[in-house]
Scaffold this active site. Sequence first.
Site, PDB file in Angstrom:
ATOM      1  N   CYS A  72       0.810  -1.217   0.000  1.00 25.35           N
ATOM      2  CA  CYS A  72       0.000   0.000   0.000  1.00 25.35           C
ATOM      3  C   CYS A  72       0.844   1.269   0.000  1.00 25.35           C
ATOM      4  O   CYS A  72       2.061   1.246   0.150  1.00 25.35           O
ATOM      5  CB  CYS A  72      -0.943   0.002   1.196  1.00 25.35           C
ATOM      6  N   ALA A  75       3.035   1.827   2.955  1.00 19.29           N
ATOM      7  CA  ALA A  75       4.270   1.042   2.891  1.00 19.29           C
ATOM      8  C   ALA A  75       5.313   1.777   2.051  1.00 19.29           C
ATOM      9  O   ALA A  75       6.507   1.766   2.365  1.00 19.29           O
ATOM     10  CB  ALA A  75       3.999  -0.337   2.312  1.00 19.29           C
ATOM     11  N   ARG A 106      12.487  -4.138   6.745  1.00 19.98           N
ATOM     12  CA  ARG A 106      13.073  -3.827   5.427  1.00 19.98           C
ATOM     13  C   ARG A 106      14.600  -3.851   5.404  1.00 19.98           C
ATOM     14  O   ARG A 106      15.215  -3.627   4.383  1.00 19.98           O
ATOM     15  CB  ARG A 106      12.549  -2.497   4.900  1.00 19.98           C
ATOM     16  N   HIS A 205       5.462   6.793  -2.297  1.00 19.58           N
ATOM     17  CA  HIS A 205       6.756   7.405  -2.615  1.00 19.58           C
ATOM     18  C   HIS A 205       6.552   8.888  -2.919  1.00 19.58           C
ATOM     19  O   HIS A 205       7.270   9.735  -2.413  1.00 19.58           O
ATOM     20  CB  HIS A 205       7.398   6.761  -3.853  1.00 19.58           C
TER      21      HIS A 205
END
Lengths: 552, 458
Positions: A72, A75, A106, A205
Amino acid sequence: MKDTQEGLAVADKTIDMDLNKIKAQILDKYPIKVARKRAKQIVVTQPGDSNTMPEIGANVRTIPGILTQRGCCYAGCKGVILGPTRDVINIVHGPVGCSFYAWLTRRNQTRPANDDSPNYMNYCFTTDMQDQNIVFGGEKKLKQAIQEAYDIFHPQTISVFSTCPVGLIGDDVHSVCREMKETLGINIFGFSCEGYKGVSQSAGHHIANNGIFKNVVGMDDTIREGKFRINLLGEYNIGGDSFEIERILNDCGISLISTFSGNSTMGQFANSHTADLNAVMCHRSITYMAEMMETKYGIPWIKINFIGAEATAKSLRKIAQYFEDEELIAKVEEVIARELPSVKVEMEKARALCEGKLAMLFVGGSRAHHYQELFGELGMKTVSAGYEFGHRDDYEGRRVIPSIKVDADSRNIEELSVEQDPEKYRLRKTEAELAELTAKGLEFSQYDGLIKEMKNNTLVIDDISQYETEKLIEAFKPDIFCAGIKEKYAIQKSGVPMKQLHSYDYGGPYAGFQGAVNFYQEIARMTNSKVWSYVKAPWEKEPELAATYALS
Amino acid sequence: MLLRHTSKEILERKALMINPAKTCQPIGAMYAALGVHGCMPHSHGSQGCCSYHRSTLTRHYKEPVVAGTSSFTEGSSVFGGQSNLIQAIDNMFTIYEPEVIAVHTTCLSETIGDDLTQIVKKAYDDGKVPAGKHVIYAPTPSYVGSHVTGFSNMCKGIVNGFSEKTGEKRNQINILPGYVEPADMEEIKRLTTEMGIETVMFPDTSGVMNGPQTGRYHMFPKGGTTVDELKSTGDSMGTIALGSFASSLAAKFLDTKFKVPCQIQELPIGLPATDRFINSLRKMAGVNVPDSITRERGQLVDVMTDMAQYFYGKKVALFGDPDQLIALTEFLVSLDMIPVHIVTGTPGKEFTAKILELTKDQSEPVNVKAHGDMFLLHQWIKNTSVDLLIGNTYGKYIARDEDIPFVRHGFPIMDRVGHSYFPTVGYKGGLRLVEKMLDAMLDKKDRDSPEESFELVL
Ligand code: SF4
Ligand code: SF4
């Protein structure tokens, strides 16, 4: 080492495969509407120049129930872009899960300056919303949480991430942040990165880029030392990649002002507008930042890639070329000459074990492209590849941007309107200088995408589904498949080694020269390991019995 | 230091959770659904939740975890996710052909107010569920409870979706194993088989989440409780529910709806709780405990007595899920150990009361908190040090900073294997726990003892 994919020593068993037929077979299973949609996202590369490059459907909604790799918006924002920065307290405003799952998973490594300098990356912060917060609103709780974070940790920066329910109940995260910023006198800002925004991590992003650009970049005008000062954009220090790149840049005498965002601090972001060049590694996740910085501060950007030994050398040369400094050019050549021979030795060793093998890469928004370099250096062919959340320009190159239709999902993501800063804008290169460099082969603001670098008659698939993954494995029997953790074990259960290219399977670094060596060795290990030979039990291999022995 | 900002001074917090000792409901629901044979879990919400849940389960089990998502966009978040869910159901049945789809909600679909009962009914009415196939569901809002609550809700969803009463009693006992590992479920089945008792255990992730490498991927492997078995649970003689947080909801539902009497007890982790489990089985089924099981018990007691000196008086900090912590605490107390700091992220006053009861006779007071977090646990440890830490993988940051022997137990364990294959329930499981605790503590002793007192035999 160049063009290692040319002239494969071993026969390419995929050369004559009818990929359109394979595509049709895949689509056959789907309901008609699904098949029609997926058909646009599966493309067979054709011989010819880029004008005949087929258009690929990308950055479109995932079909419910298809079993996607995608995550999503949150994320993408918190996990990808802001996760690697160590000196900020990232409070996830929402129920506990969203924050929990993004906690250390991550593998962004970081190296604080000393034992006392802040590093919050091992911590997980959440407002852990409860039902009464959903019913009556969560702003009060958020405010209190920020206060508590401040009282306990005294950070310089706090940022807040909205998760799905927050957007829905209408908490005004930004006004809470503004208010607390006033009260506490530290930098506090929020991200409206609710998971339902956009169609994948990609929206996150963009939102993250906007937020850092608005709230951090440009706050510190100190000119740091160094003659050749650059930012590295879109490198997240998975498995220590940034450390290796930092080592190389340092040896070349190139000063890294800020990385977005591997091994980074907020202070570096704040100062990043003083750099003279933006080197973009991941085109998908961070080019927004490069473009905004160019407009506002006058910093040009180039696309580079530190995945692959040859690509690393090429990228260093590009940076040196930009600065047009003989000393730097010589230094870069010296470093390359020092590093490459031993890399090449390892490459040849691994190549002997890997040549002619087939790879598939379905991951992220740039790695499915970049890692083809490394496979190429090993003499392996990438027969199929695609992104999880790329856009058409990541596949077809930036030249298609004007023709990309903006749909409702993308329209909802804010585009900042950025203008030249009256004081801080500084022209790095005149139009004429840029043109001259371009003429010499240094392209600015350019990226040609993944498809151009793929061989003819390969399959490019966007947002691949579990079903398609299984079918590809059946059809090609690849020697290695690269994707993420969710895909890993289904692929391995089929007897195909699977390399995670998000987390690197807890290995790495794979960037730069040393990283390339690590990767060669890793792929050689994976494609030659004995463990795969034991899958069948002896009695499964020859089930017939020669004699019978019965207990009487 | 990994957790360099964790200080000894404890400031009371009302809003900020730091380093949670729980996660959200849907992941528990997804795990429970995987314990139904041929079942595809489905996450009704945006695709991030599903991606996170699959990833986390995969890291823990090192096995494929497939699940669908309704892939909400901004539009579906405003207008509701009915069409997304129906489309998803249609697609999953067409493409992946599961027997069952088990839908759970997420914070998003709960906040919107999507009504699963109505949407699933519409899917059936619209002919999107092929004949002989099933869609079950459970609401799992994460702003209530924890992943354990989600597991519990899906167990109820399974009963709600399948259990039937034919009127003909069956000579079988339902077992709700609780939110435990596939290895534990396998061990519970072994024990009941050993005792000669017919059971239906659900969910049952053994064979699903610890499958073999065969060179062929099966999306729906052999394991899992079958639909027929699940249907029969309404006719069983009784239900034993292990772990009240994870299992009592479904057990009570079976009781009220089908009059299948239930007995709710602790997870059979450690000697005392396993004794009670075996005893209940014996009584409910009216069978004798075979010698083989008494022998296993004796082996556990043997090691407990042999190695008692290394356990006596050792202080322990533990965190994890309430059902596990209750059973573990009782086990530690039975080993003369002293559990001093206990945290679960799952809310529940019963938890605190139970722990206080179990530790009331010990020489040191216990710090216990439900709906707490690992930051608090760490601060407690900084104030009163411990000899052993037990908890999920995240505990290793504390263990390293404070140099504490560490035993991994609970969910998620992302950096070691074993939990899928070796149980911690039953007497065998007790042995394994004892072994793990000794290994951890004695490794430290060996590492730290001065050369002159470094011992060969322990
Ligand atoms: S939104 Fe809710 S269900 Fe989704 S990950 Fe976050 S806490 Fe879990
Ligand atoms: S709730 Fe939303 S923000 Fe959180 S994980 Fe799920 S999709 Fe992402």
